[in-house]
Design a protein around this motif. Structure first.
Motif, PDB file in Angstrom:
ATOM      1  N   ILE A  19     -16.465 -12.519   5.449  1.00 30.07           N
ATOM      2  CA  ILE A  19     -15.360 -12.211   4.564  1.00 30.07           C
ATOM      3  C   ILE A  19     -14.844 -13.608   3.565  1.00 30.07           C
ATOM      4  CG2 ILE A  19     -12.976 -10.939   3.951  1.00 30.07           C
ATOM      5  CD1 ILE A  19     -15.629  -9.135   5.340  1.00 30.07           C
ATOM      6  N   VAL A  22      -9.735 -11.355   0.829  1.00 26.58           N
ATOM      7  CA  VAL A  22      -9.257  -9.861   0.782  1.00 26.58           C
ATOM      8  C   VAL A  22      -8.007  -9.601  -0.306  1.00 26.58           C
ATOM      9  CG1 VAL A  22      -8.187  -8.345   2.176  1.00 26.58           C
ATOM     10  CG2 VAL A  22      -9.612 -10.205   3.293  1.00 26.58           C
ATOM     11  N   HIS A  34      -3.490  -2.203   3.063  1.00 27.82           N
ATOM     12  CA  HIS A  34      -4.920  -1.979   3.200  1.00 27.82           C
ATOM     13  C   HIS A  34      -5.693  -2.994   2.240  1.00 27.82           C
ATOM     14  CE1 HIS A  34      -5.141   1.229   5.971  1.00 27.82           C
ATOM     15  NE2 HIS A  34      -4.386   2.166   5.434  1.00 27.82           N
ATOM     16  N   ASN A  37     -12.215  -6.194   1.112  1.00 31.19           N
ATOM     17  CA  ASN A  37     -12.955  -7.359   1.418  1.00 31.19           C
ATOM     18  C   ASN A  37     -13.688  -7.627   0.392  1.00 31.19           C
ATOM     19  OD1 ASN A  37     -11.325  -7.110   3.887  1.00 31.19           O
ATOM     20  ND2 ASN A  37     -12.965  -6.235   4.962  1.00 31.19           N
ATOM     21  N   THR A  39     -17.101 -10.243   0.100  1.00 35.65           N
ATOM     22  CA  THR A  39     -17.827 -10.797   0.964  1.00 35.65           C
ATOM     23  C   THR A  39     -18.730 -12.211   0.314  1.00 35.65           C
ATOM     24  OG1 THR A  39     -19.723  -9.430   0.382  1.00 35.65           O
ATOM     25  CG2 THR A  39     -18.254  -8.831   2.189  1.00 35.65           C
ATOM     26  N   THR A 186     -17.672  -7.643  13.024  1.00 38.98           N
ATOM     27  CA  THR A 186     -17.976  -6.855  11.782  1.00 38.98           C
ATOM     28  C   THR A 186     -19.394  -7.099  11.099  1.00 38.98           C
ATOM     29  OG1 THR A 186     -16.541  -8.419  10.656  1.00 38.98           O
ATOM     30  CG2 THR A 186     -15.323  -6.427  11.307  1.00 38.98           C
TER      31      THR A 186
ATOM     32  N   THR B  59     -16.702  -2.546   5.782  1.00 38.54           N
ATOM     33  CA  THR B  59     -15.649  -3.267   6.462  1.00 38.54           C
ATOM     34  C   THR B  59     -14.165  -3.135   5.870  1.00 38.54           C
ATOM     35  OG1 THR B  59     -15.883  -5.438   5.658  1.00 38.54           O
ATOM     36  CG2 THR B  59     -17.070  -5.105   7.497  1.00 38.54           C
ATOM     37  N   SER B  61      -9.742  -3.730   6.080  1.00 45.50           N
ATOM     38  CA  SER B  61      -8.769  -4.835   6.562  1.00 45.50           C
ATOM     39  C   SER B  61      -7.443  -4.426   6.323  1.00 45.50           C
ATOM     40  CB  SER B  61      -9.111  -6.117   5.855  1.00 45.50           C
ATOM     41  OG  SER B  61      -9.074  -5.881   4.403  1.00 45.50           O
ATOM     42  N   LEU B  63      -3.471  -6.180   5.886  1.00 46.86           N
ATOM     43  CA  LEU B  63      -2.737  -7.322   5.523  1.00 46.86           C
ATOM     44  C   LEU B  63      -1.307  -7.066   5.928  1.00 46.86           C
ATOM     45  CD1 LEU B  63      -4.353  -7.996   2.150  1.00 46.86           C
ATOM     46  CD2 LEU B  63      -5.045  -9.460   4.086  1.00 46.86           C
TER      47      LEU B  63
END
Lengths: 262, 72
Positions: A19, A22, A34, A37, A39, A186, B59, B61, B63
């Motif tokens: 990653i 984010v 939420h 991500n 990459t 992941t 994926t 996430s 935060l």
């Protein structure tokens, strides 16, 4: 290139190299968001494609193809191959969120002569794309793109090799120290292959080295005027390797003993 | 696909009539890259490919943000 690969092969299998960033998207619970991500896979793939396209434009410019013709050719081909990377993976592997380099390259190879012919009909004959050198430039540039692009697979943990324990003794000896060991739950090799922290054949690294070597040979042949040799050397080695390397891969490649990608 | 690709391109180069082209000139190739249109085109490709390939759908996430009170 040697230093880049040496560095990349050592660190990209690690958990923290999947990653890149984010972005907070919308609130979850209190004080939590939420995230989306972004990459290293995308970063490296975008860089690889840009380098390959730049190389393609360089080679076409070297044989005096007008810039507008080259740009139209590259743009048209990308409009076909980029969606194909997702559509073919969906058809072959039955997965919606997967990309395939093999499918994209196949689409590019099949459609390139067609696109060139269509563009030639739209342009003055003096600005026409000569098919043989254009295909040669395309396949050589593809080898560069695949060589760099395989580093993206290492960062995401996709396109992974078989565990060494499932390989023949000679392979186990060969890769006793030169294997990959991916970490991070992941990574695709962990959630799809259940092979986290297990020594596997470094198939992405081998493909990267072969493709980059082919690229250098192809460039040498092209720039010394041997465009047909450049085409066939690059095409044969990259595509034959694609076919023969499949048995050493452990990721899902569709059903059947011979995969569609072969 | 790989095998079909080899056979297909071999057939294309055999049957498509060959046309003349200039001898490769690396300096001419480099010169053709030094053009604002090319540089913007390559930048657009990078951004487009990153947005297409770089947003992870597999994926997720969560935060959380906080104030570092020791720095107040």
């Amino acid at each position: 290139m040697f230093l880049l690969f040496r560095w990349a092969f050592a660190i990209l299998p690690r958990e923290q190299w999947q990653i890149l960033a984010v972005l907070p998207q919308h609130r979850a619970a209190s004080n939590q968001w939420h995230g989306l991500n972004l990459t290293y896979y995308g970063f490296i793939t975008a860089s690889a494609v840009t380098l390959a396209v730049g190389n393609m434009l360089f080679l076409l410019g070297a044989i005096h193809i007008p810039l507008s013709t080259s740009l139209w050719f590259v743009l048209s081909l990308m409009c076909l191959t980029v969606p194909a990377s997702k559509i073919i993976a969906n058809v072959v592997e039955k997965k919606v969120f997967t990309f395939t380099i093999g499918g994209a390259s196949f689409t590019g190879l099949v459609m390139a002569p067609v696109v060139a012919v269509v563009i030639n009909r739209m342009h003055h004959p003096s600005d026409a794309l000569p098919i043989l050198p254009v295909l040669s430039a395309l396949v050589i540039s593809f080898a560069l793109g695949e060589g760099i692009g395989r580093l993206a697979c290492i960062s995401y943990g996709c396109c992974y090799g078989k565990p060494l324990s499932a390989c023949a003794p000679i392979m186990q000896t060969l890769f006793k120290t030169l294997h990959f060991r991916f970490t991070g739950a992941t990574k695709k090799i962990a959630y799809a292959g259940n092979l986290e922290s297990i020594p596997v054949v470094p198939i992405q690294a081998i493909t990267a080295i072969i493709s980059t070597t082919v690229y250098l040979i192809g460039m040498g042949l092209f720039l010394t005027g041997r465009v047909a040799s450049g085409l066939f050397v690059s095409l044969l080695i990259t595509q034959v390797w694609r076919a023969v390397s499949e048995p050493w891969r452990a990721d899902h490649r569709g059903h059947g003993s011979i995969s569609m990608y072969q | 696909m790989a095998v079909v690709g080899i056979v297909y391109l071999a057939a294309v180069t055999t049957y498509v009539p060959s046309s003349s082209f200039a001898a490769p000139d690396p300096l001419m190739g480099l010169h053709s890259l030094w053009d604002p249109a090319v540089l913007l085109f390559l930048q657009s490709i990078w951004v487009g490919m990153f947005l297409f390939m770089g947003r992870s759908h597999m994926t997720g996430s969560v935060l959380s943000f906080f104030v570092r009170k020791e720095h107040l």
